[in-house]
Write a protein that holds these residues in place. Structure first.
Motif, PDB file in Angstrom:
ATOM      1  N   ARG A 124       0.860  -1.191   0.000  1.00 60.97           N
ATOM      2  CA  ARG A 124       0.000   0.000   0.000  1.00 60.97           C
ATOM      3  C   ARG A 124       0.891   1.233   0.000  1.00 60.97           C
ATOM      4  O   ARG A 124       1.839   1.316   0.778  1.00 60.97           O
ATOM      5  CB  ARG A 124      -0.908   0.024   1.226  1.00 60.97           C
ATOM      6  N   HIS A 140      -7.864   0.257  -5.782  1.00 61.25           N
ATOM      7  CA  HIS A 140      -7.897  -0.600  -4.588  1.00 61.25           C
ATOM      8  C   HIS A 140      -8.636  -1.869  -5.014  1.00 61.25           C
ATOM      9  O   HIS A 140      -9.789  -2.097  -4.673  1.00 61.25           O
ATOM     10  CB  HIS A 140      -8.633   0.125  -3.468  1.00 61.25           C
ATOM     11  N   ARG A 155      -9.798   5.715  -4.287  1.00 64.35           N
ATOM     12  CA  ARG A 155      -9.297   4.609  -5.118  1.00 64.35           C
ATOM     13  C   ARG A 155     -10.322   3.475  -5.162  1.00 64.35           C
ATOM     14  O   ARG A 155     -10.316   2.670  -6.078  1.00 64.35           O
ATOM     15  CB  ARG A 155      -7.961   4.117  -4.573  1.00 64.35           C
ATOM     16  N   VAL A 156     -11.189   3.420  -4.162  1.00 69.79           N
ATOM     17  CA  VAL A 156     -12.245   2.399  -4.170  1.00 69.79           C
ATOM     18  C   VAL A 156     -13.196   2.700  -5.338  1.00 69.79           C
ATOM     19  O   VAL A 156     -13.545   1.801  -6.126  1.00 69.79           O
ATOM     20  CB  VAL A 156     -13.009   2.395  -2.828  1.00 69.79           C
ATOM     21  N   ARG A 213     -15.697   7.037   1.843  1.00 69.38           N
ATOM     22  CA  ARG A 213     -15.117   7.881   2.885  1.00 69.38           C
ATOM     23  C   ARG A 213     -14.661   9.196   2.259  1.00 69.38           C
ATOM     24  O   ARG A 213     -14.124   9.208   1.133  1.00 69.38           O
ATOM     25  CB  ARG A 213     -13.908   7.180   3.516  1.00 69.38           C
ATOM     26  N   GLN A 231     -12.080  11.746   1.719  1.00 69.56           N
ATOM     27  CA  GLN A 231     -10.619  11.638   1.822  1.00 69.56           C
ATOM     28  C   GLN A 231     -10.034  12.999   2.211  1.00 69.56           C
ATOM     29  O   GLN A 231      -9.372  13.656   1.408  1.00 69.56           O
ATOM     30  CB  GLN A 231     -10.039  11.159   0.488  1.00 69.56           C
ATOM     31  N   PRO A 274     -16.532   1.170   2.440  1.00 66.28           N
ATOM     32  CA  PRO A 274     -15.259   0.447   2.544  1.00 66.28           C
ATOM     33  C   PRO A 274     -14.581   0.598   3.896  1.00 66.28           C
ATOM     34  O   PRO A 274     -13.669  -0.168   4.230  1.00 66.28           O
ATOM     35  CB  PRO A 274     -14.399   1.075   1.446  1.00 66.28           C
ATOM     36  N   GLY A 275     -15.006   1.580   4.678  1.00 60.10           N
ATOM     37  CA  GLY A 275     -14.370   1.831   5.964  1.00 60.10           C
ATOM     38  C   GLY A 275     -13.020   2.509   5.784  1.00 60.10           C
ATOM     39  O   GLY A 275     -12.397   2.372   4.724  1.00 60.10           O
ATOM     40  N   PRO A 276     -12.543   3.220   6.771  1.00 57.80           N
ATOM     41  CA  PRO A 276     -13.243   3.510   8.010  1.00 57.80           C
ATOM     42  C   PRO A 276     -14.365   4.526   7.796  1.00 57.80           C
ATOM     43  O   PRO A 276     -14.202   5.471   7.035  1.00 57.80           O
ATOM     44  CB  PRO A 276     -12.139   4.124   8.898  1.00 57.80           C
TER      45      PRO A 276
HETATM   46  N1  ASP Z   1      -9.951   1.795   3.349  1.00 60.94           N
HETATM   47  C1  ASP Z   1     -10.180   2.215   1.997  1.00 60.94           C
HETATM   48  C2  ASP Z   1      -8.889   2.655   1.359  1.00 60.94           C
HETATM   49  O1  ASP Z   1      -7.843   2.451   1.898  1.00 60.94           O
HETATM   50  C3  ASP Z   1     -11.210   3.260   1.919  1.00 60.94           C
HETATM   51  C4  ASP Z   1     -10.797   4.572   2.477  1.00 60.94           C
HETATM   52  O2  ASP Z   1      -9.902   4.656   3.310  1.00 60.94           O
HETATM   53  O3  ASP Z   1     -11.409   5.530   2.068  1.00 60.94           O
HETATM   54  O4  ASP Z   1      -8.951   3.206   0.273  1.00 60.94           O
END
Ligand code: ASP
Length: 380
Positions: free
Chosen positions: A140, A168, A201-202, A256, A258, A304-306
């Motif tokens: 990551r 992702h 990225r999701v 989420r 960002q 997708p969390g958090p």
């Molecule tokens: N956990 C997911 C990611 O790493 C979603 C997010 O953090 O927004 O992309």
């Protein structure tokens, strides 16, 4: 070493950097395996809704399948390394659990106590993990493009655990598995992706994957956060409002916000005062209780969390029977097992015997399982 003497790099199909690189058949295999392993795991723990007792072990087809898998024998002592240069809870832990359930040795690089602090770069760090025998390296980064890192590896397959704002892949796969459990197929289903599409990225991975599975993707949220720099937002339908997107949806994926990725330009586009923007976010764009009431009874709620409670999703909605947020987390482990199985080039006994793995979780057709394999069950 000259280029001619260099061992050939790993097959591009073992790595998972972009879902665009994987043929649909491979994506289907991963989803089928994840569904089958989840069902086997739950049965082995006596959690199955099929009601098998622990004493039944070995007496049913399902249990002998579980025994056949014998992950530790199949995989032997394989090595998986985790290298997370950005924080993570779900993805990191589920990759770790997935690797362990496959019987692999796992090393998890603690970036804060590693030579990265002395200035060692990512490429050198990954080469070091490979030299220690890692065959799959789960990475990551804040960097969008993992390709050069994957190509630099000679034996290890690079598996993305989230790359900057670009992709992702495993999150999209586990979201898809979660939807397939409910719907059997995504053909003709409408999936609304709500919120910060621009930096997520999701969202980027869903923009790649969902249309390939026959789903209709609808985007909604703050106009300033819908346009992606990679131009991919243009490939989806833009709903006139969040309410309308939710009303049309079979599943809603709430993203989420960002906050850490907002640039000065983004902040200006949000009106300059981000805290003020956030204070009104739930009411304007989030999944508030009144907005959740617009979703059809069979609809699904994913995140997708958090989760940022009472900003993206009202706390009260967490307990909505349509919410699948914990199931997504559960499915993440099985999807990542199946992805690591690709990375480690593990084939199932059926594949070794030359027969195709039966489809447990078909994303086309009527969702009925072929003979001998249960349809992916519903877990609520
Ligand atoms: N956990 C997911 C990611 O790493 C979603 C997010 O953090 O927004 O992309």
């Amino acid at each position: 070493m000259t280029d001619a003497r260099r061992p050939k790099g790993v097959s591009a199909l073992r790595a998972l950097i972009s879902l665009d690189d994987w043929p649909l058949a491979q994506i289907r295999r991963v989803l089928r395996r994840a569904a089958a392993w989840k069902a086997a795991f739950k049965r082995a723990r006596g959690e199955s809704e099929f009601g098998r007792m622990a004493e039944d072990k070995g007496t049913t087809g399902a249990f002998s399948k579980w025994d056949e898998m014998r992950f530790e024998r199949t995989v032997g002592r394989r090595t998986v390394a985790l290298a997370f240069f950005e924080p993570s809870t779900r993805t990191r832990l589920s990759f770790e659990l997935a690797a362990k359930r496959l019987g692999a040795d796992v090393v998890d690089l603690d970036v804060g106590r590693s030579s990265v602090q002395k200035g060692e770069d990512i490429a050198e760090t990954l080469a070091t993990l490979e030299a220690m025998g890692a065959e799959a390296i789960v990475v990551r980064t804040t960097i969008d493009d993992l390709r050069p890192y994957g190509e630099a590896l000679q034996r290890a397959a690079l598996v993305s655990a989230g790359a900057g704002m670009a992709e992702h892949p495993t999150q999209a796969l586990l979201d898809v598995l979660t939807m397939l459990e409910a719907f059997g197929s995504l053909e003709g289903k409408t999936v609304a992706v709500i919120g910060d599409v621009r930096h997520s990225r999701v969202a980027a991975s869903h923009l790649r994957l969902l249309p390939r599975l026959g789903a209709r993707l609808v985007l909604a949220g703050p106009p300033a956060l819908l346009e992606r720099e990679d131009g991919r937002s243009a490939t989806a339908i833009r709903a006139p409002s969040v309410d309308e997107a939710i009303e049309a949806a079979d599943a809603v994926i709430v993203l989420r916000l960002q906050k850490e990725r907002l640039t000065a330009v983004d902040r200006a586009m949000l009106g300059g005062d981000v805290d003020r923007f956030l204070a009104r976010y739930l009411e304007r764009y989030g999944l508030s209780a009144p907005r959740a009431a617009r979703l059809k009874p069979s609809g699904l709620i994913l995140h997708p969390g958090p989760v940022w409670p009472d900003v993206e999703i009202a706390r009260a909605v967490f307990d909505d029977p349509r919410a699948r947020i914990r199931v997504q987390v559960e499915n993440g482990v099985f999807v990542r097992m199946a992805v690591l199985a690709e990375a480690l080039a593990i084939s199932s006994p059926e594949e070794e015997a030359g027969s195709a793995v039966p489809a447990a979780c078909s994303e086309t057709g009527d969702g009925r399982a072929p003979v001998g394999v249960e349809r992916a069950p519903h877990y609520t």
